[in-house]
Scaffold this motif. Structure first.
Motif, mmCIF file in Angstrom:
data_model
loop_
_atom_site.group_PDB
_atom_site.id
_atom_site.type_symbol
_atom_site.label_atom_id
_atom_site.label_comp_id
_atom_site.label_asym_id
_atom_site.label_seq_id
_atom_site.Cartn_x
_atom_site.Cartn_y
_atom_site.Cartn_z
ATOM 1 N N ARG A 56 30.959 5.011 18.795
ATOM 2 C CA ARG A 56 31.071 6.269 19.140
ATOM 3 C C ARG A 56 30.636 6.172 20.531
ATOM 4 N N PRO A 57 31.017 7.192 21.733
ATOM 5 C CA PRO A 57 30.790 7.037 22.854
ATOM 6 C C PRO A 57 29.179 7.340 23.207
ATOM 7 N N GLU A 58 28.575 8.271 22.381
ATOM 8 C CA GLU A 58 27.220 8.449 22.415
ATOM 9 C C GLU A 58 26.456 7.493 21.662
ATOM 10 N N ALA A 59 25.120 7.797 21.648
ATOM 11 C CA ALA A 59 24.083 6.641 20.913
ATOM 12 C C ALA A 59 24.365 6.728 19.366
ATOM 13 N N PRO A 61 23.799 7.850 15.746
ATOM 14 C CA PRO A 61 22.750 9.067 15.218
ATOM 15 C C PRO A 61 21.851 8.325 14.488
#
Length: 79
Positions: A56-59, A61
């Motif tokens: 995922r591009p974000e951290a 979950p």
């Protein structure tokens, strides 16, 4: 006496046509063993193209976020 020595003695008593059969079989077993040992290792570069494909591009979950996301998914699926 080793198995190789016994085999050598037996082969000496066989006619040439049967010696060729034994040779063909021994070559088959040798190739089969090579294929087994090669198939147990992953060739270099096989997984290189897949690295990061599911990233995922974000951290990542947190567990509660994943649980909430999965609960929402199930709720929508079975309504």
């Amino acid at each position: 006496m080793t198995a190789a020595e016994k085999l050598y003695e037996l082969i000496q008593a066989l006619p040439e046509s049967q010696v060729n059969e034994v040779l063909n079989f021994a070559e088959f077993l040798h190739q089969k063993q090579r294929n087994i040992s090669h198939s147990q290792t992953i060739p270099p570069g096989t997984l290189t193209g897949l690295r990061g494909i599911a990233k995922r591009p974000e951290a990542a979950p947190s567990d509660p976020e994943l649980q909430a996301e999965y609960t929402d998914y199930l709720t929508q699926k079975y309504q």
